[in-house]
Write an enzyme that holds these catalytic residues in place. Sequence first.
Site: not given
Lengths: 640, 640
Positions: A38, A87-88, A356, A384, A435
């Site tokens: 903006h 932007g986002p 993991s 994340e 995974h």
Amino acid sequence: MALGMAEVAYFLYRHAMRYNSTSPKWFNRDRFVLSAGHGCLLQYVCLHFASFQSVQIEDLKCLCKLGSQTPGHPENVVTQGIEVTTGPLGQGVANAVGLALAEANLGARYNKPDVAVVDHRTYCIMGDGCSMEGISNESASLAAHWKLHKLTLIYDDNHNTIDGSTDLALSEDISARFEALGWNTITMDNSEGNLDAFKNALISAHSETRKPTFIRVKTIIGKLSKKEGTSKAHHGTFDDDDVKQMKQRVKWDDREPFHVIPMVYRETRAQTDIGGRLEQEWHSKLNYYQNKYPEEAAEFKLLLADRMLPGWESSLPKWSMSDPVDSTRGYSGKCLNTLAKVLPGLIGGSADLASSNQAYLHNLGDFKQPDSPWGRNIRYGVREHAMAGISNGLALHGGGLIPFAATFLVFSDYMKNSVRLSALSHAGVLYILTHDSVGIGEDGPTHQPIEHLAGLRAIPHLLLFRPADGKETAGAYKVAIENRSVPSLLALSRQKVAANVEGTLADAVRKGGYIVSNKSEKELPEIILIGTRSELCLCEASANVLRKEGTRVRVVSLVCWRLFDRQPRDYKEFVLPSSVSKRVSVEAGSPLGWKEYVGDEGIVMGIDDFGSSGPYSEVFNKYGFTEENVTKTAKSLLTK
Amino acid sequence: MALGMAEVAYFLYRHAMRYNSTSPKWFNRDRFVLSAGHGCLLQYVCLHFASFQSVQIEDLKCLCKLGSQTPGHPENVVTQGIEVTTGPLGQGVANAVGLALAEANLGARYNKPDVAVVDHRTYCIMGDGCSMEGISNESASLAAHWKLHKLTLIYDDNHNTIDGSTDLALSEDISARFEALGWNTITMDNSEGNLDAFKNALISAHSETRKPTFIRVKTIIGKLSKKEGTSKAHHGTFDDDDVKQMKQRVKWDDREPFHVIPMVYRETRAQTDIGGRLEQEWHSKLNYYQNKYPEEAAEFKLLLADRMLPGWESSLPKWSMSDPVDSTRGYSGKCLNTLAKVLPGLIGGSADLASSNQAYLHNLGDFKQPDSPWGRNIRYGVREHAMAGISNGLALHGGGLIPFAATFLVFSDYMKNSVRLSALSHAGVLYILTHDSVGIGEDGPTHQPIEHLAGLRAIPHLLLFRPADGKETAGAYKVAIENRSVPSLLALSRQKVAANVEGTLADAVRKGGYIVSNKSEKELPEIILIGTRSELCLCEASANVLRKEGTRVRVVSLVCWRLFDRQPRDYKEFVLPSSVSKRVSVEAGSPLGWKEYVGDEGIVMGIDDFGSSGPYSEVFNKYGFTEENVTKTAKSLLTK
């Protein structure tokens, strides 16, 4: 009357002008991020006054015009002086945390008691929209946890978003939230147009040594216009009347549009002159550093130049037939750890799945101030989206960092927009996503990616690798590290696969696709089986059965579609001869896109449904991913 | 010693057993959500004791076995009694907010001073991981803004996540954060194994009439086992020794595995008996309601049965050739508003883009307690992920609500995992995603979706519509409302397109693809042009040019791939005859997947790059989306 954001931002950018120097490659340069777009026009105006030559008056007149230097939202790859692409909403907050993290880590690793070669602050302006997005809360929580005290977040509290007053959807106490997250918070509710109060808030932020600082500035949107204080000033344009009124109110009504009085240039030039001197001082420091600490300086300058030590790639592990069987996440972990030794820029972490994902750099510490700011493992917690947004900041800091970000492939969903922005803003983040199919087994369909490979492959420029074994995993790392202007994404298995599948080649990964078995050009195959990851082994096993029955079968690895698509026509024709129309692709994921490679007559073996909870071999079996079924499918084509 | 979560949850579920009745369709039934899957075994155990017959002792023994009633993460579509599907972290919190919102809204609309037919509480247990995810903060902010005082969130504060102690990545004061968000917070730090304290906290929550309640319960993970208090108890299994020790510590060592003493069944049966009485009471209330308020009762019972008023679809707008030109988002807004009048279940909102998305129900009010709890517009603020997660809760509440959720198509990235879960959990959410290609124009590449259509089409079961005009938009709404067990997604334009393209048919949308022009079966076309949305008009314009030159051209609309794929082979062959190999697809987005429809010889006109900021017609031109270029491409095929 409260401040307008233009005043606050100009004040800040006046400071920023010192740092928007001719060379982005100096490390004591403060960083400025406008989260969301903006304020992009404002940012362009400030860049015009800074010493960058990228934004001229003519560029300002071309706002949002095709091909201009001044697109509708700021893009670092278009306009020099824009640090990150924001932007986002909320992304800029995460990016700023990444920039501050880069500074803290590099400073801890390279600064000496007598000389600081990395020492700068990071400023970010955030609006109401950014404050609502989950990614900004995740990032802010981490910034406080890491004690990024050189980070200052300025909250443009103008009480408006696109739909209207924030009363519509916001009633929380944002300052109290940031305080709960562990920030130093300063509220300027009664700023009464007083820029001194803002200046004092910045000084107070500088003296804080344990916490990032959050400055809430009560502002008036569209100040002085008829749309003042309303959401109508958020977007859209001011009409002639409005502009006239604004000009009258600042006694500017005799000026043409885009007129700049010489005094402004003089004042801003004075700032850039200061910047020039600061830059010069930094270069002197670097010289001193180089003389006194030649070893550290050599490494530091490599980072600065975004270069690697020659021969770094030879450190990548090689696998022999006798190596124990592991998962591709396991092979990835080995690559990552050997690379960390030769690539000082490699830094990163996982969203609470380090073991993991096998995405942990052994013996290299966890980043945390003040205890271990040199640590190269980043503990993101279960965040994340922040992880990916922060990784973009790390990559775009300019300090030669090579960030990796790890989670389960299915959770790429949580960070998809940031992954897209990695590609859009040329941030060479390395996504380690394990995974990677129904092969995850017991965790069930909520954890089994199906459509994710397709969705991620569709992101322009991004390189998605789905390596079959240890060799291809190492090959993918090599290509990823060499291509630092695009993000790379490794889709890796939980279950074990051979380290060294006969016929796979680390070096062939750069071509994206290649022949694994039956390379003869003289005698074309009757059928081609195309696979990725462990499904490539299914192809090979099935091929061996078919060969025993006298069929000429070729097996092709299509480890990275985009790289294969970029190969010369001849090479593609060599791998997938158009005269061989009997083709089967085997990949335990969405069939979307495979038709491109198997052609009209070919068969796509994929999964167009959610998976199932169960032991992975049974789940593979349920969806037809067995040697028997591949053979059967191939035969159905052969006898057609 | 602090509580174990099993004790807390069992206590809560003992209460829940009253509500897990034989019929999910009674509205005064309290709702229970375990966010994330870490407590799934516990949940299954509780369901076993509840009156549902879905989980038997044998099912408990089959945890994570293929085809069992007890998959690795709870799935509402597999196990009766599971309200929502919550494997990925944070989703359950959003779902619970949706369930509570459904209750508040339906209660406000249908309850009468003398009878409450919708009156229940919603409980959610959340772990550390869920608390870190952005979606949970977004949802919690909204819950407080909406004053959902019948929502109780229980924070299982066991100080551990998968990677280890939460000290690794969490240092915020979570209770203070919830307080800042506007919640009533209760902390049970010194609970000392005292379930009475927990009971009192619940009672206190019940007396709160303005705020949702957050109860922080300090718990010990893996209580009594050797892994007690460590992240090793988070996942993985307890070995025999460990199980033996736990049994000894609760004096249970002479029992076989899965043994239940009769007293437990007696006690739990007493709870389900109470539940049975409560259910009976509710049915009596409903009878009373039906007699006294027959009109409201008729509508309410339709909702309860998830049924629509006969003939609802005839309310959908029809467009004539003389109608003014609008965008497909505009046509969508008209559909939505006419449907809202005949579908009382229709409720929803936008993530701060209500007017841009044209996703606002005029004269139906904004939901907010206590002022307008009957409002059917939901103001989500800039919180896309929460919006989608809450919409899943609204859809799965069982109250017949048809939630819509709107934002720009590019921001589907922010809510992707929740959209996936809509499909996985059969939540018939209607996603209204506007500004659907580079046609967005000036906002530039960060706002221009490219890969999104491909990624969303790949989600199993989801119906993605990209309507060409007003008629197809209405047709898409009809199919979406009729198919309430899958989510539907409308990709809509910002720019104007004809309301009534010659040859398009609202009723053909259900087939996913159909012939728009040149339907002759006798004389096959020489070339087929396939398009969606405004690109369909490009196809038609190009076809007209080619026809003038004597070429037989067919134009096909492929408004919903998945529905077309499901058509009988004959129909697909009729629309796209295999003998016509010259085909061009025209869609301003990722080319991924189109090869399936154009075949080996066909040409895919798409965009495999990020877009550009500029006026939309110039941007379309830049990427080759003009009638001239479609014609040129078609000719290149025709002369091949």
